[in-house]
Enzyme design. Structure first.
Site, mmCIF file in Angstrom:
data_model
loop_
_atom_site.group_PDB
_atom_site.id
_atom_site.type_symbol
_atom_site.label_atom_id
_atom_site.label_comp_id
_atom_site.label_asym_id
_atom_site.label_seq_id
_atom_site.Cartn_x
_atom_site.Cartn_y
_atom_site.Cartn_z
ATOM 1 N N GLY A 15 0.838 -1.203 0.000
ATOM 2 C CA GLY A 15 0.000 0.000 0.000
ATOM 3 C C GLY A 15 0.870 1.248 0.000
ATOM 4 N NE ARG A 76 -2.215 -4.322 -1.247
ATOM 5 C CZ ARG A 76 -1.744 -3.735 -0.158
ATOM 6 N NH1 ARG A 76 -0.687 -4.222 0.449
ATOM 7 N NH2 ARG A 76 -2.347 -2.690 0.354
ATOM 8 C CG ASP A 107 4.798 -7.098 7.791
ATOM 9 O OD1 ASP A 107 4.005 -6.849 6.865
ATOM 10 O OD2 ASP A 107 4.433 -7.480 8.924
ATOM 11 C CB THR A 129 2.871 0.249 6.027
ATOM 12 O OG1 THR A 129 1.483 -0.010 6.313
ATOM 13 C CG2 THR A 129 3.682 -0.108 7.257
ATOM 14 C CG ASP A 131 -1.581 -0.848 7.750
ATOM 15 O OD1 ASP A 131 -2.277 0.109 7.355
ATOM 16 O OD2 ASP A 131 -1.632 -1.971 7.229
ATOM 17 C CG ASP A 133 1.365 -3.323 10.286
ATOM 18 O OD1 ASP A 133 2.139 -2.661 9.567
ATOM 19 O OD2 ASP A 133 0.617 -4.195 9.820
ATOM 20 N N GLY A 174 -5.791 -0.189 8.619
ATOM 21 C CA GLY A 174 -4.792 -0.793 9.505
ATOM 22 C C GLY A 174 -4.705 -2.298 9.346
ATOM 23 N NE ARG A 175 -1.887 -5.732 5.631
ATOM 24 C CZ ARG A 175 -0.962 -5.887 4.700
ATOM 25 N NH1 ARG A 175 -1.246 -6.515 3.584
ATOM 26 N NH2 ARG A 175 0.253 -5.428 4.877
ATOM 27 C CB ILE A 255 -10.339 9.807 3.097
ATOM 28 C CG1 ILE A 255 -11.421 10.036 2.058
ATOM 29 C CG2 ILE A 255 -10.102 11.066 3.941
ATOM 30 C CD1 ILE A 255 -12.783 10.300 2.629
#
Ligand code: ADP
Ligand code: F6P
Length: 324
Positions: A15, A76, A107, A129, A131, A133, A174-175, A255
């Site tokens: 992403g 992806r 990751d 990312t 996220d 994470d 945030g998957r 957004i």
């Protein structure tokens, strides 16, 4: 090893994240300053497999620092998990003289880089990312912009929710990770935050908290869902039905992933891009650049991928007290 490195390839993968452009710009310009040739690879591993590779000079990265997204584009590429595709990528790098690759992504993208490292290519990962994470680092490119964008959007929702005494459920990205939801939960004073790391799927309890807040004089309720907990609109419908209350659902989606990068994302991404080049020039390879305990550091890519992060338990614990 990197004393022999002449040509560095750079790609963005997974992403996109605001600040990736700053990282690419830093790799290109620090690399040129250190006497390296730089090649930009479009569309992540997908573009690499199609040899979408261009020579970069200092002017190739003009006027991108302040832009969201990634001008190299990202994609992806599930087939990159196949060994034959990784072998193909190694052949393509060899053909284009690329002897080190900087991968800017999450990751998943690092796992791709790890496979290439196992086949002899020098790689450096830069965490990119929204996220937030990636276990080895306290900072990932794009998280700061994403939480600020989401926070402003949720502020707007709070304004109208309070005018109409409504309950709103807002889904953030945030998957499978709750960092964005948790940060916005504190920044927006959310009454509840539902994240995959903690949510017990007891929707009656969610309703009871809404009702209790109203009894305590709260006229509006903001609930922030991390997308990883499941289908937010369906959940809102179920809670509305059992509680006979009206709930408005908003999914922030792209957004919060697009938009002008914050100062922090531009600066941190620039430092990380430059550090990736410096590591290669110092003879280090197969590393991930990270920000840990207030310092820019680096880890072996295998160790980095073993490191587990997770949400701040303390932030989660204090959240509901702060919105009582
Ligand atoms: P992110 O990098 O943000 O975590 P993804 O998980 O979608 O995003 O991964 C991005 C890309 O990295 C994938 O589309 C694929 O090309 C590559 N990738 C992910 N996992 C692996 C793996 N185990 N082996 C090889 N390549 C991988
Ligand atoms: O990893 C970033 C992210 O925005 C996640 O938060 C989200 O789950 C995912 O990407 C969505 O990806 P896409 O819509 O690009 O497939």
């Amino acid at each position: 090893m990197s004393s022999k490195i002449n040509t560095i390839g750079v790609l963005t993968s997974g992403g996109d994240a605001p600040g990736m452009n700053a990282a690419v710009r830093a790799v290109v310009r620090r690399g040129i300053a250190k006497g390296k040739l730089i090649k930009g690879i479009n569309r992540g591993y997908a573009g690499m497999l199609k040899e979408e590779i261009q020579d970069m000079d200092a002017r190739s990265v003009c006027n991108i620092l302040q832009r969201g997204g990634t001008f190299l584009e990202s994609e992806r590429c599930p087939e990159f998990e196949l060994e034959e595709m990784q072998d193909k990528a190694i052949d393509i790098c060899r053909k284009h003289g690329i002897d080190a690759l900087v991968v800017i992504g999450g990751d998943g993208s690092f796992r791709g880089a790890q496979k290439l490292a196992g086949k002899g290519l020098n790689v450096i990962g830069i965490p990119g990312t929204i996220d937030g994470d990636i276990g080895c680092t306290d900072y990932t490119i794009g998280f700061d912009t994403a939480v600020n964008t989401a926070m402003h959007a949720i502020d707007n929702i709070r304004d109208t929710a309070s005018s109409h005494e409504k309950c709103s459920i807002i889904e953030v990205m945030g998957r499978n990770a709750g960092h964005i939801a948790l940060w916005c939960g504190i920044a927006n004073g959310a009454e509840q935050v539902l994240i995959p790391e903690k949510f017990d799927y007891n929707e009656v309890k969610v309703l009871q908290k809404i009702v209790k807040n109203r009894e305590n004089g709260k006229k509006n309720n903001i609930i922030i869902n991390a997308e990883g907990i499941g289908d937010t609109p369906k959940m809102a419908k179920r809670i509305s039905a059992i509680g006979n209350i009206s709930i408005r659902t908003t999914i922030l989606s792209y957004i919060q992933r697009g938009g002008v990068p914050t100062c922090k994302d531009r600066v941190f991404a620039s430092v990380m891009g430059a550090k990736a080049v410096d590591l290669l020039c110092e003879g280090a390879c197969n590393r991930v650049v990270a920000y840990k305990d207030g310092q820019f550091v680096d880890f072996d890519i295998d160790e980095a991928l073993e490191m587990r992060g997770g949400i701040s338990e303390y932030m989660y614990e204090i959240l509901e007290d702060l919105s009582m």
